[in-house]
Write a protein that holds these residues in place. Structure first.
Motif, PDB file in Angstrom:
ATOM      1  N   ALA A 190      49.464  45.811  18.485  1.00  0.00           N
ATOM      2  CA  ALA A 190      48.290  45.005  18.982  1.00  0.00           C
ATOM      3  C   ALA A 190      47.780  44.615  17.759  1.00  0.00           C
ATOM      4  N   THR A 191      47.916  44.551  16.368  1.00  0.00           N
ATOM      5  CA  THR A 191      47.156  44.180  15.287  1.00  0.00           C
ATOM      6  C   THR A 191      47.706  43.119  14.473  1.00  0.00           C
ATOM      7  N   THR A 192      48.820  42.979  14.331  1.00  0.00           N
ATOM      8  CA  THR A 192      49.814  42.423  13.361  1.00  0.00           C
ATOM      9  C   THR A 192      49.774  40.773  13.657  1.00  0.00           C
ATOM     10  N   LEU A 193      49.676  40.360  14.780  1.00  0.00           N
ATOM     11  CA  LEU A 193      49.536  39.115  15.259  1.00  0.00           C
ATOM     12  C   LEU A 193      48.446  38.529  16.287  1.00  0.00           C
ATOM     13  N   PRO A 194      47.961  37.336  16.067  1.00  0.00           N
ATOM     14  CA  PRO A 194      47.249  36.843  17.051  1.00  0.00           C
ATOM     15  C   PRO A 194      47.473  36.914  18.636  1.00  0.00           C
ATOM     16  N   LEU A 195      46.717  37.149  19.683  1.00  0.00           N
ATOM     17  CA  LEU A 195      47.186  37.450  20.849  1.00  0.00           C
ATOM     18  C   LEU A 195      48.065  36.618  21.440  1.00  0.00           C
ATOM     19  N   SER A 196      48.041  34.977  21.094  1.00  0.00           N
ATOM     20  CA  SER A 196      48.947  34.257  21.590  1.00  0.00           C
ATOM     21  C   SER A 196      50.212  34.308  21.106  1.00  0.00           C
ATOM     22  N   LEU A 197      50.420  34.741  19.794  1.00  0.00           N
ATOM     23  CA  LEU A 197      51.823  34.877  19.186  1.00  0.00           C
ATOM     24  C   LEU A 197      52.248  36.430  19.747  1.00  0.00           C
ATOM     25  N   HIS A 198      51.453  37.293  19.754  1.00  0.00           N
ATOM     26  CA  HIS A 198      51.652  38.420  20.467  1.00  0.00           C
ATOM     27  C   HIS A 198      52.229  38.588  21.756  1.00  0.00           C
ATOM     28  N   THR A 199      51.499  37.613  22.607  1.00  0.00           N
ATOM     29  CA  THR A 199      51.989  37.403  23.925  1.00  0.00           C
ATOM     30  C   THR A 199      53.703  36.854  23.904  1.00  0.00           C
ATOM     31  N   ALA A 200      53.629  35.523  23.190  1.00  0.00           N
ATOM     32  CA  ALA A 200      55.066  35.001  22.957  1.00  0.00           C
ATOM     33  C   ALA A 200      56.055  35.940  22.519  1.00  0.00           C
ATOM     34  N   VAL A 201      55.737  36.855  21.657  1.00  0.00           N
ATOM     35  CA  VAL A 201      56.734  37.888  21.250  1.00  0.00           C
ATOM     36  C   VAL A 201      57.014  38.707  22.340  1.00  0.00           C
ATOM     37  N   LEU A 202      56.184  39.140  23.087  1.00  0.00           N
ATOM     38  CA  LEU A 202      56.554  40.159  23.957  1.00  0.00           C
ATOM     39  C   LEU A 202      57.347  39.375  25.201  1.00  0.00           C
ATOM     40  N   ARG A 203      57.086  38.071  25.490  1.00  0.00           N
ATOM     41  CA  ARG A 203      57.953  37.420  26.496  1.00  0.00           C
ATOM     42  C   ARG A 203      59.092  37.433  25.974  1.00  0.00           C
ATOM     43  N   HIS A 204      59.475  37.115  24.886  1.00  0.00           N
ATOM     44  CA  HIS A 204      60.816  37.006  24.309  1.00  0.00           C
ATOM     45  C   HIS A 204      61.562  38.352  24.233  1.00  0.00           C
ATOM     46  N   SER A 205      60.854  39.211  24.047  1.00  0.00           N
ATOM     47  CA  SER A 205      61.449  40.554  24.130  1.00  0.00           C
ATOM     48  C   SER A 205      61.635  41.173  25.382  1.00  0.00           C
ATOM     49  N   LEU A 206      60.928  40.786  26.135  1.00  0.00           N
ATOM     50  CA  LEU A 206      61.184  41.136  27.670  1.00  0.00           C
ATOM     51  C   LEU A 206      62.331  40.380  28.360  1.00  0.00           C
ATOM     52  N   SER A 207      62.368  39.247  27.848  1.00  0.00           N
ATOM     53  CA  SER A 207      63.338  38.386  28.526  1.00  0.00           C
ATOM     54  C   SER A 207      64.695  38.903  27.912  1.00  0.00           C
ATOM     55  N   ALA A 208      64.884  39.348  26.832  1.00  0.00           N
ATOM     56  CA  ALA A 208      66.115  39.914  26.280  1.00  0.00           C
ATOM     57  C   ALA A 208      66.463  41.215  27.101  1.00  0.00           C
ATOM     58  N   PHE A 209      65.475  41.943  27.331  1.00  0.00           N
ATOM     59  CA  PHE A 209      65.607  43.324  28.129  1.00  0.00           C
ATOM     60  C   PHE A 209      66.142  42.945  29.522  1.00  0.00           C
ATOM     61  N   LEU A 210      65.540  42.052  30.185  1.00  0.00           N
ATOM     62  CA  LEU A 210      65.699  41.926  31.677  1.00  0.00           C
ATOM     63  C   LEU A 210      67.242  41.059  31.712  1.00  0.00           C
ATOM     64  N   LEU A 211      67.569  40.217  30.623  1.00  0.00           N
ATOM     65  CA  LEU A 211      68.850  39.879  30.751  1.00  0.00           C
ATOM     66  C   LEU A 211      69.816  40.568  31.008  1.00  0.00           C
ATOM     67  N   ARG A 212      69.804  41.514  29.917  1.00  0.00           N
ATOM     68  CA  ARG A 212      70.798  42.781  30.039  1.00  0.00           C
ATOM     69  C   ARG A 212      70.768  43.436  31.327  1.00  0.00           C
ATOM     70  N   LEU A 213      69.476  43.679  31.775  1.00  0.00           N
ATOM     71  CA  LEU A 213      69.227  44.653  33.021  1.00  0.00           C
ATOM     72  C   LEU A 213      69.742  43.643  34.210  1.00  0.00           C
ATOM     73  N   ALA A 214      69.566  42.439  34.309  1.00  0.00           N
ATOM     74  CA  ALA A 214      70.313  41.461  35.163  1.00  0.00           C
ATOM     75  C   ALA A 214      71.565  41.370  35.207  1.00  0.00           C
ATOM     76  N   HIS A 215      72.354  41.383  34.178  1.00  0.00           N
ATOM     77  CA  HIS A 215      73.687  41.306  33.949  1.00  0.00           C
ATOM     78  C   HIS A 215      74.272  42.684  34.537  1.00  0.00           C
TER      79      HIS A 215
END
Length: 306
Positions: free
Chosen positions: A160-185
């Motif tokens: 929670a410290t190395t990125l501004p909140l907006s970028l931190h949230t964007a990275v989380l969305r991308h990382s979450l999407s990658a996990f969920l795509l695997r889970l959905a498959h």
């Protein structure tokens, strides 16, 4: 189950009239207030101070549990599932469920607020595919990939410290999407193994499924859904059968029966009001419909669970 037991600041649990208590996503407990949480499962952890984990309740967010121990017994929509190390449970918004007080929940739990991901990602990951099985058993290669993806998501969440909140949230969305795509498959593959047939990512079925979820309490007509969506009845039949193995009418009726079971089992609503809540103003017609699909009267079904 991702943080210590506290009351969320976004208001208490919602009641569905006389219905099942619904607990909202605790945004204030999420690190930096983002729309997701990921962390260890364990004793003394919950998503709401008043959430009766050993009692039936509803949540309005997604929960994915990856177990490192077990066995764990967990009820989701009237079915008991037993999960052990290396298996996952995926609970979707609106499903009723209950934790087992006799099971030790160990592993990692991911919770996600609806709306955290963009619509295109929601469709690609099948977040609202209620027809897919909640219990998933990946093989060794898929488990390794899923665990690594979830671990990466957890590291990003906790950083929670190395990125501004907006970028931190964007990275989380991308990382979450990658996990969920695997889970959905994995979820789609598991469903196809149980019922061989074409993949069910067809837009026609997706639109129909979403329309039924919005309208099942008042609309049980296949023709009405086809007209509203701009499809012929034949097109709708083909799409729903390819995706689920059911007819559109069977799909609608199954959703109505599920909601009726939820209300009969976990509320004190009179049977006539339960019928009205799922689109049957006449109590006799509701009883006939329910018995036709369950081989039990509403009163008998309720009595069996009390």
């Amino acid at each position: 189950m991702a943080h210590e037991n506290r009351q969320d600041g976004g208001g208490g649990p919602r009641g569905d009239g006389d219905g099942i208590r619904t607990f909202p996503f605790p945004v204030d407990l999420s690190l930096l207030g983002v729309g997701m949480q990921v962390g260890p499962m364990g004793a003394g952890r919950t998503w709401h101070a008043h959430a009766p984990l050993h009692r039936v309740h509803r949540i309005d967010f997604h929960v994915v549990m990856l177990f490192t121990g077990g066995p764990v017994r967990h009820m989701i929509d009237f079915a008991e599932y037993e999960a052990t190390a290396g298996e996952l449970l995926w609970i979707r918004p609106g499903q009723v469920h209950r934790f087992s007080p006799d099971s030790e929940y160990r592993g990692t739990v991911l919770t996600m607020q609806p709306g955290f991901l963009p619509r295109a990602t929601v469709e690609a990951t099948g977040l609202y595919r209620y027809d897919l099985p909640p219990l998933l058993r990946p093989d060794e290669a898929r488990l390794v990939a899923l665990a690594a993806s979830l671990d990466q998501l957890r590291r990003e969440y906790e950083d929670a410290t190395t990125l501004p909140l907006s970028l931190h949230t964007a990275v989380l969305r991308h990382s979450l999407s990658a996990f969920l795509l695997r889970l959905a498959h994995l979820a789609v593959s598991s469903a196809q193994q149980e019922r061989p047939g074409p993949a069910s990512g067809d837009t026609t079925f997706t639109l129909f499924r979403d329309a039924v979820e919005r309208g099942f309490a008042t609309n049980h007509s296949v023709s009405a859904y086809a007209d509203a969506l701009g499809y012929s009845r034949r097109t709708l039949v083909r799409a729903v059968r390819a995706a689920t193995g059911q007819t559109p009418k069977g799909f609608i009726d199954r959703r109505v029966v599920l909601e009726a079971k939820r209300l009969l089992a976990h509320t004190e609503m009179p049977i006539g009001r339960v019928g009205a809540a799922v689109g049957f103003p006449d109590a006799a017609n509701f009883s006939k419909f329910f018995q036709q699909h369950t081989d039990r009267t509403p009163a008998a079904f309720r009595a069996e669970l009390r």
